[in-house]
Design a protein around this motif. Structure first.
Motif, PDB file in Angstrom:
ATOM      1  N   ARG A   1     -47.522 -28.947  66.494  1.00 35.21           N
ATOM      2  CA  ARG A   1     -48.431 -29.462  65.601  1.00 35.21           C
ATOM      3  C   ARG A   1     -49.455 -31.026  66.380  1.00 35.21           C
ATOM      4  N   GLN A   2     -49.357 -30.403  67.990  1.00 33.93           N
ATOM      5  CA  GLN A   2     -50.581 -31.615  68.615  1.00 33.93           C
ATOM      6  C   GLN A   2     -51.593 -31.071  68.480  1.00 33.93           C
ATOM      7  N   GLY A   3     -51.409 -29.699  68.426  1.00 35.57           N
ATOM      8  CA  GLY A   3     -53.162 -28.443  68.111  1.00 35.57           C
ATOM      9  C   GLY A   3     -53.203 -27.928  69.335  1.00 35.57           C
ATOM     10  N   LEU A   4     -51.750 -27.813  70.490  1.00 33.64           N
ATOM     11  CA  LEU A   4     -51.975 -27.116  71.502  1.00 33.64           C
ATOM     12  C   LEU A   4     -52.038 -26.008  72.134  1.00 33.64           C
ATOM     13  N   LEU A   5     -51.235 -25.270  71.297  1.00 33.97           N
ATOM     14  CA  LEU A   5     -51.099 -23.755  71.407  1.00 33.97           C
ATOM     15  C   LEU A   5     -52.093 -23.455  70.525  1.00 33.97           C
ATOM     16  N   ASP A   6     -52.219 -22.060  71.473  1.00 37.63           N
ATOM     17  CA  ASP A   6     -52.360 -20.374  70.539  1.00 37.63           C
ATOM     18  C   ASP A   6     -51.301 -19.833  69.419  1.00 37.63           C
ATOM     19  N   LEU A   7     -51.291 -20.638  68.445  1.00 38.64           N
ATOM     20  CA  LEU A   7     -50.167 -20.336  68.096  1.00 38.64           C
ATOM     21  C   LEU A   7     -49.619 -18.271  68.234  1.00 38.64           C
ATOM     22  N   ALA A   8     -51.289 -17.580  67.007  1.00 35.94           N
ATOM     23  CA  ALA A   8     -50.900 -16.077  67.026  1.00 35.94           C
ATOM     24  C   ALA A   8     -50.629 -15.699  68.211  1.00 35.94           C
ATOM     25  N   ARG A   9     -50.732 -16.235  70.127  1.00 33.59           N
ATOM     26  CA  ARG A   9     -50.953 -15.268  70.975  1.00 33.59           C
ATOM     27  C   ARG A   9     -49.483 -15.704  71.216  1.00 33.59           C
ATOM     28  N   VAL A  10     -48.972 -16.665  70.849  1.00 29.98           N
ATOM     29  CA  VAL A  10     -47.306 -17.373  71.362  1.00 29.98           C
ATOM     30  C   VAL A  10     -46.511 -16.041  70.608  1.00 29.98           C
ATOM     31  N   GLU A  11     -46.900 -15.965  69.209  1.00 33.88           N
ATOM     32  CA  GLU A  11     -46.108 -15.239  68.279  1.00 33.88           C
ATOM     33  C   GLU A  11     -46.011 -14.089  68.534  1.00 33.88           C
ATOM     34  N   CYS A  12     -47.533 -13.250  68.505  1.00 34.17           N
ATOM     35  CA  CYS A  12     -47.364 -12.223  69.529  1.00 34.17           C
ATOM     36  C   CYS A  12     -46.683 -11.771  70.840  1.00 34.17           C
TER      37      CYS A  12
ATOM     38  N   ASP B   1     -47.810 -39.196  77.086  1.00 36.90           N
ATOM     39  CA  ASP B   1     -49.304 -39.399  77.117  1.00 36.90           C
ATOM     40  C   ASP B   1     -49.424 -37.325  76.743  1.00 36.90           C
ATOM     41  N   TRP B   2     -50.492 -38.151  75.841  1.00 36.58           N
ATOM     42  CA  TRP B   2     -50.826 -35.865  75.716  1.00 36.58           C
ATOM     43  C   TRP B   2     -51.312 -35.395  76.705  1.00 36.58           C
ATOM     44  N   SER B   3     -52.620 -36.024  77.391  1.00 40.91           N
ATOM     45  CA  SER B   3     -53.113 -35.157  77.692  1.00 40.91           C
ATOM     46  C   SER B   3     -52.526 -35.097  79.532  1.00 40.91           C
ATOM     47  N   PHE B   4     -51.085 -35.814  79.358  1.00 44.37           N
ATOM     48  CA  PHE B   4     -51.026 -34.972  80.457  1.00 44.37           C
ATOM     49  C   PHE B   4     -50.323 -33.484  80.091  1.00 44.37           C
ATOM     50  N   VAL B   5     -49.653 -33.345  78.911  1.00 38.15           N
ATOM     51  CA  VAL B   5     -49.037 -32.624  78.092  1.00 38.15           C
ATOM     52  C   VAL B   5     -49.495 -31.650  79.089  1.00 38.15           C
ATOM     53  N   ALA B   6     -51.464 -31.335  78.579  1.00 35.99           N
ATOM     54  CA  ALA B   6     -52.507 -30.429  78.269  1.00 35.99           C
ATOM     55  C   ALA B   6     -52.343 -30.165  80.370  1.00 35.99           C
ATOM     56  N   THR B   7     -52.864 -31.297  80.663  1.00 37.95           N
ATOM     57  CA  THR B   7     -52.567 -30.965  81.976  1.00 37.95           C
ATOM     58  C   THR B   7     -51.534 -30.301  83.066  1.00 37.95           C
ATOM     59  N   HIS B   8     -50.516 -31.108  82.919  1.00 38.93           N
ATOM     60  CA  HIS B   8     -49.374 -29.630  82.985  1.00 38.93           C
ATOM     61  C   HIS B   8     -49.080 -28.694  83.002  1.00 38.93           C
ATOM     62  N   LEU B   9     -49.280 -28.056  81.505  1.00 38.33           N
ATOM     63  CA  LEU B   9     -49.717 -26.996  81.355  1.00 38.33           C
ATOM     64  C   LEU B   9     -50.839 -25.839  82.053  1.00 38.33           C
ATOM     65  N   ALA B  10     -51.522 -26.535  82.101  1.00 35.13           N
ATOM     66  CA  ALA B  10     -52.678 -26.130  83.398  1.00 35.13           C
ATOM     67  C   ALA B  10     -52.926 -25.956  83.895  1.00 35.13           C
ATOM     68  N   PHE B  11     -52.040 -26.896  84.575  1.00 42.45           N
ATOM     69  CA  PHE B  11     -51.837 -26.796  86.681  1.00 42.45           C
ATOM     70  C   PHE B  11     -50.280 -26.781  86.976  1.00 42.45           C
ATOM     71  N   LEU B  12     -49.737 -25.661  86.332  1.00 37.98           N
ATOM     72  CA  LEU B  12     -48.310 -25.254  86.861  1.00 37.98           C
ATOM     73  C   LEU B  12     -48.035 -25.957  88.597  1.00 37.98           C
ATOM     74  N   HIS B  13     -46.946 -25.889  88.877  1.00 37.73           N
ATOM     75  CA  HIS B  13     -46.269 -27.073  89.857  1.00 37.73           C
ATOM     76  C   HIS B  13     -47.050 -27.512  90.541  1.00 37.73           C
TER      77      HIS B  13
ATOM     78  N   ALA C   1     -54.645 -23.284  73.425  1.00 43.58           N
ATOM     79  CA  ALA C   1     -55.846 -22.561  72.119  1.00 43.58           C
ATOM     80  C   ALA C   1     -57.083 -23.238  72.941  1.00 43.58           C
ATOM     81  N   ASP C   2     -57.671 -22.324  71.977  1.00 41.05           N
ATOM     82  CA  ASP C   2     -58.851 -22.443  73.010  1.00 41.05           C
ATOM     83  C   ASP C   2     -59.764 -22.860  72.501  1.00 41.05           C
ATOM     84  N   THR C   3     -59.273 -24.312  71.274  1.00 42.83           N
ATOM     85  CA  THR C   3     -59.992 -25.280  70.880  1.00 42.83           C
ATOM     86  C   THR C   3     -59.678 -26.932  72.245  1.00 42.83           C
ATOM     87  N   VAL C   4     -58.840 -26.606  72.217  1.00 43.49           N
ATOM     88  CA  VAL C   4     -58.212 -27.537  74.009  1.00 43.49           C
ATOM     89  C   VAL C   4     -59.219 -27.761  75.342  1.00 43.49           C
TER      90      VAL C   4
END
Length: 570
Positions: free
Chosen positions: A526-537, A139-151, A399-402
């Motif tokens: 691959r799901q487009g959820l990450l700001d890859l530049a910030r992760v790499e930095c 459930d990809w909607s869960f993934v974004a929620t899980h990362l936005a609302f920790l704990h 990512a800002d697009t999420v």
């Protein structure tokens, strides 16, 4: 699996043994089975399983068990008289299941899935998925929620069609569709008419509840306590000594000074007359294969090496349960800047002596001025009640697009808006701690018991006003007083706390190159959820202890590891 079950309900009548969907009989291993009208249950060999009256109990249950004999038993009555790590299933006079209840604060999971007139429930998602004969989908909607609302853990899991019944929640099977209702919640224990307002009474009540929880949970064989030497695990050691349990302790060291608690752990073990084993753990492999498949990201990957060491030691000692002091900081109301002062000001007024005594205590604890604490308390009061959805939200590396999702509501959060601010913080902290008690791979060896997160202890802690917990400028003051005669001076008066910050940052730095590929070419990317530049930095820069960018990488790594457990390498 040491503790587990699998069950199937026929929501539309009798189970059809000939049905190709009825795959419940493929329960793993030599599990014990019971069949009722419209219900089949399988439990693992080491899981307690009994029927009292019309109620079937899976797992541990303590308290006044005579209440289970009542034909008209209701979940509200059960949670008022009993506690533990159990699932209760109540039957009608004809033997058909009418409701099921997960124990309040119980750590035996209850995952549910309904398909084609049937309801499957299980303690483990892989068994649930196998019984349904449906390949789990993320459930990809869960993934974004899980990362936005920790704990924050709610009924939603990361797998489509599978939900979790929360602790204290019951499912009414007599209505269509089945309805979820809370039989227990923290709001039941923050009322002024049951408040333990005297410090001495509070410390005695807390000690009694901890002793009861430890005695009951340890009465099952040989236990291994994770003893850090901090206050919380040391209290568990002291309680184990009094209940004459067959217990040993283990303390883990990472080799860094900040996490070396051996002197404290030895002092706690000596005071409790418990044998202590010392073990050193290396850096966890952050990009290795996941050791188990869970409903959502479970044990933080950074703790993988420690979990493996505990599993190894548990196997060698043939234990029946791990014991942990996890959650103690939250249950014992470790203070924030001003919550307790705000509470007592609301209750007694700003001019009251008790208000300024609490302000002075918080100032001493935080090494701040009384005026700064008083200012924070006034600002906190001016904000008024929080929105029930007001859980900290972070974009992290999304990512800002999420679009940032709305907070998933938990039943506890709805009732906290009417609580005193400091008590609201207390409840939120306990809820956050419950997000970190599942998904331990070592549970394949033995379950973990969390006495400080048990129903008797949490109920007692909730009845204690927030300002008593900071009496004298100490954190967890009631808990310190409750065990003052059973702890060494080194532990009772300790103000420092072991940390894993350096350990975690060293792991990220040492494995930065591997993590670049792991995250930039992973499922999240691959799901487009990450700001890859910030992760790499963040991975290419040297991690600094105070930099939140490094610490926010950890939930990202945990989530990617969890995805690979289900989906394989991308």
């Amino acid at each position: 699996m040491t503790e587990g079950y699998l069950a199937e309900f026929a929501l539309d009548g009798q189970l059809d043994e000939r049905s190709p969907e009825n795959l419940i009989h493929r329960a793993p291993g030599p599990w014990r089975s019971r069949t009722f009208e419209g219900l089949t249950i399988h439990v693992s060999p080491s899981t307690a399983f009994r029927q009292i009256g019309r109620t079937v109990i899976i797992g541990q249950i303590f308290g006044d068990l005579a209440v289970l004999q009542r034909a008209d038993l209701h979940p509200d009555l059960l949670v008022a008289h009993c506690w533990g790590n159990y699932l209760a299933l109540h039957m009608s006079e004809s033997g058909h299941p009418t409701w099921l209840l997960r124990a309040p604060l119980g750590h035996l999971p209850v995952y549910t899935a309904a398909v084609a007139g049937r309801l499957w429930i299980s303690s483990h998602v892989p068994e649930l998925a196998a019984a349904r004969a449906v390949r789990p989908q993320i459930d990809w909607s869960f993934v974004a929620t899980h990362l936005a609302f920790l704990h924050l853990k709610t009924a939603q899991t990361g797998l489509v069609g599978i939900e979790e019944l929360l602790g204290g929640q019951w499912l009414d099977l007599a209505v269509e569709p089945a309805r979820r209702t809370m039989a227990w919640s923290p709001g039941m224990f923050v009322r002024t008419d049951i408040e333990i307002a005297d410090f001495a009474d509070a410390s005695r009540s807390l000690a009694d509840s901890i002793d009861e929880a430890v005695r009951c949970l340890a009465d099952e064989g040989k236990v291994l306590l994770e003893l850090s030497g901090g206050l919380d695990s040391s209290i568990i050691a002291a309680a184990l000594a009094r209940c004459e349990a067959e217990a040993q302790a283990i303390t883990l060291s990472t080799g860094s000074a900040e996490s070396d608690e051996r002197i404290y752990a030895q002092a706690a073990a000596d005071a409790a007359s418990i044998a202590l084993t010392l073990r050193k753990v290396g850096i966890s492999n952050l990009v290795g294969p996941a050791r188990s498949r869970e409903a959502r990201p479970g044990l933080p990957v950074i703790l993988g090496a420690a979990d493996e060491m505990l599993a190894k030691e548990g196997t060698a000692q043939a234990i029946t349960a791990f014991f942990s002091g996890a959650g103690g900081d939250c249950v014992f109301a470790t203070p924030n800047a001003a919550g307790a002062a705000t509470d007592v000001a609301i209750r007694s007024g700003w001019a009251a002596r008790s208000t300024w005594r609490t302000i002075e205590a918080l100032a001493r604890y935080h090494n701040a001025s009384v005026w700064s604490v008083a200012g924070r308390a006034r600002r906190r009061l001016a904000r008024g009640a929080n929105d029930p959805a007001d859980w900290p939200r972070t974009r992290g590396y999304l990512a800002d697009t999420v679009p940032l999702p709305d907070a998933p509501l938990h039943p506890w959060l709805i009732e906290t808006s009417g609580m005193l601010p400091g008590k609201r913080d207390h409840v939120h902290a306990i809820l956050a701690s419950l997000a970190h008690v599942d998904g331990y791979p070592r549970h394949a060896i033995a379950p973990t018991r969390f006495p400080l997160l048990s129903q008797p202890v949490v109920e007692t802690a909730l009845r204690i006003p927030s300002w008593l917990w900071v009496e004298g400028g100490q954190d967890r003051a009631v808990a310190r007083a409750a065990f003052t005669d059973r702890l060494s001076d080194l532990i009772r008066d300790r103000r420092s706390k072991g940390a894993l910050d350096g350990y975690a940052l060293a792991a990220i730095e040492q494995q930065a190159e591997e993590l670049l590929s792991f995250l930039l070419d992973g499922h999240l990317a691959r799901q487009g959820l990450l700001d890859l530049a910030r992760v790499e930095c963040a991975l290419r820069e040297r991690a600094r202890r105070a930099d939140p960018r490094a610490h926010l990488l950890l939930p990202l790594i945990d989530t990617e590891s969890w995805l690979r457990a289900w989906l394989g390498d991308p």
